[in-house]
Design a protein around this motif. Structure first.
Motif, PDB file in Angstrom:
ATOM      1  N   VAL A  36       0.861  -1.183   0.000  1.00 58.83           N
ATOM      2  CA  VAL A  36       0.000   0.000   0.000  1.00 58.83           C
ATOM      3  C   VAL A  36       0.897   1.232   0.000  1.00 58.83           C
ATOM      4  N   VAL A  37       0.558   2.210  -0.849  1.00 60.54           N
ATOM      5  CA  VAL A  37       1.338   3.442  -0.906  1.00 60.54           C
ATOM      6  C   VAL A  37       0.443   4.650  -0.680  1.00 60.54           C
ATOM      7  N   ASP A  38       1.036   5.692  -0.163  1.00 63.13           N
ATOM      8  CA  ASP A  38       0.365   6.969   0.019  1.00 63.13           C
ATOM      9  C   ASP A  38       0.863   7.874  -1.105  1.00 63.13           C
ATOM     10  N   ILE A  39      -0.051   8.460  -1.879  1.00 67.84           N
ATOM     11  CA  ILE A  39       0.319   9.349  -2.983  1.00 67.84           C
ATOM     12  C   ILE A  39      -0.289  10.715  -2.696  1.00 67.84           C
ATOM     13  N   ARG A  40       0.569  11.744  -2.733  1.00 72.94           N
ATOM     14  CA  ARG A  40       0.075  13.100  -2.458  1.00 72.94           C
ATOM     15  C   ARG A  40       0.976  14.110  -3.161  1.00 72.94           C
ATOM     16  N   GLU A  65       3.092  17.619  -2.532  1.00 75.57           N
ATOM     17  CA  GLU A  65       3.686  18.515  -1.551  1.00 75.57           C
ATOM     18  C   GLU A  65       4.574  19.501  -2.289  1.00 75.57           C
ATOM     19  N   ASP A  66       4.306  20.782  -2.091  1.00 79.17           N
ATOM     20  CA  ASP A  66       5.117  21.829  -2.727  1.00 79.17           C
ATOM     21  C   ASP A  66       5.284  21.593  -4.227  1.00 79.17           C
ATOM     22  N   GLY A  67       4.203  21.189  -4.886  1.00 81.24           N
ATOM     23  CA  GLY A  67       4.238  20.984  -6.329  1.00 81.24           C
ATOM     24  C   GLY A  67       4.944  19.718  -6.766  1.00 81.24           C
ATOM     25  N   ARG A  68       5.256  18.817  -5.848  1.00 79.09           N
ATOM     26  CA  ARG A  68       5.940  17.555  -6.183  1.00 79.09           C
ATOM     27  C   ARG A  68       5.041  16.388  -5.828  1.00 79.09           C
ATOM     28  N   LEU A  69       5.078  15.370  -6.655  1.00 75.86           N
ATOM     29  CA  LEU A  69       4.332  14.145  -6.392  1.00 75.86           C
ATOM     30  C   LEU A  69       5.150  13.300  -5.426  1.00 75.86           C
ATOM     31  N   ILE A  70       4.562  12.937  -4.305  1.00 78.48           N
ATOM     32  CA  ILE A  70       5.239  12.137  -3.285  1.00 78.48           C
ATOM     33  C   ILE A  70       4.547  10.776  -3.209  1.00 78.48           C
ATOM     34  N   ILE A  71       5.322   9.720  -3.316  1.00 76.02           N
ATOM     35  CA  ILE A  71       4.807   8.350  -3.181  1.00 76.02           C
ATOM     36  C   ILE A  71       5.568   7.716  -2.027  1.00 76.02           C
ATOM     37  N   GLU A  72       4.846   7.351  -0.972  1.00 75.95           N
ATOM     38  CA  GLU A  72       5.478   6.728   0.186  1.00 75.95           C
ATOM     39  C   GLU A  72       4.874   5.361   0.431  1.00 75.95           C
ATOM     40  N   SER A  73       5.739   4.415   0.706  1.00 77.57           N
ATOM     41  CA  SER A  73       5.301   3.082   1.059  1.00 77.57           C
ATOM     42  C   SER A  73       4.708   3.116   2.457  1.00 77.57           C
ATOM     43  N   GLU A  74       3.568   2.483   2.630  1.00 80.71           N
ATOM     44  CA  GLU A  74       2.938   2.405   3.951  1.00 80.71           C
ATOM     45  C   GLU A  74       3.363   1.114   4.642  1.00 80.71           C
ATOM     46  N   GLN A  75       4.581   0.704   4.369  1.00 79.49           N
ATOM     47  CA  GLN A  75       5.125  -0.528   4.932  1.00 79.49           C
ATOM     48  C   GLN A  75       5.293  -0.404   6.447  1.00 79.49           C
ATOM     49  N   ASP A  76       5.065  -1.489   7.135  1.00 81.79           N
ATOM     50  CA  ASP A  76       5.275  -1.547   8.570  1.00 81.79           C
ATOM     51  C   ASP A  76       6.719  -1.155   8.875  1.00 81.79           C
ATOM     52  N   PRO A  77       6.937  -0.192   9.798  1.00 90.25           N
ATOM     53  CA  PRO A  77       8.300   0.264  10.086  1.00 90.25           C
ATOM     54  C   PRO A  77       9.250  -0.855  10.492  1.00 90.25           C
TER      55      PRO A  77
END
Length: 100
Positions: A27-31, A33-45
């Protein structure tokens, strides 16, 4: 360079998926921020750190086999510094989430 296809699909390069511990179904979070596309993995830390520790162990073994120490941060190439910076930033985020 990756391209968005006509259906809006974007293929994340394999080396980036490997570095981020992304596997099919991650699962990834896509948003934006400051005009940039950010894709972060919602992986368990904890899973994230285990993956990175394994990668570090493998790199350490390779360096030991090659009998050469890791270079100081200032002497690393841009990709190496970026990787270290990313790990440190993710560690800060994981720590702040744990403290919430």
């Amino acid at each position: 360079m990756p391209r968005v296809d006509s259906d809006g699909h974007l293929v994340i390069p394999q080396d980036i998926r490997d570095e981020m511990g992304m596997r099919p179904g991650t699962v990834v979070d896509i948003r934006i921020e400051d005009g940039r596309l950010i894709i972060e993995s919602e992986q368990d830390p904890e899973e994230f750190w285990e993956n990175h520790l394994e990668m570090i162990r493998e790199m350490s073994e390779e360096r030991h086999e090659e009998d050469r120490p890791a270079p100081p941060y200032e002497e690393m190439d841009a990709l190496g510094r970026s990787h270290i910076d990313s790990i440190q930033e993710m560690a800060k985020r994981a720590e702040s989430k744990r403290c919430e």
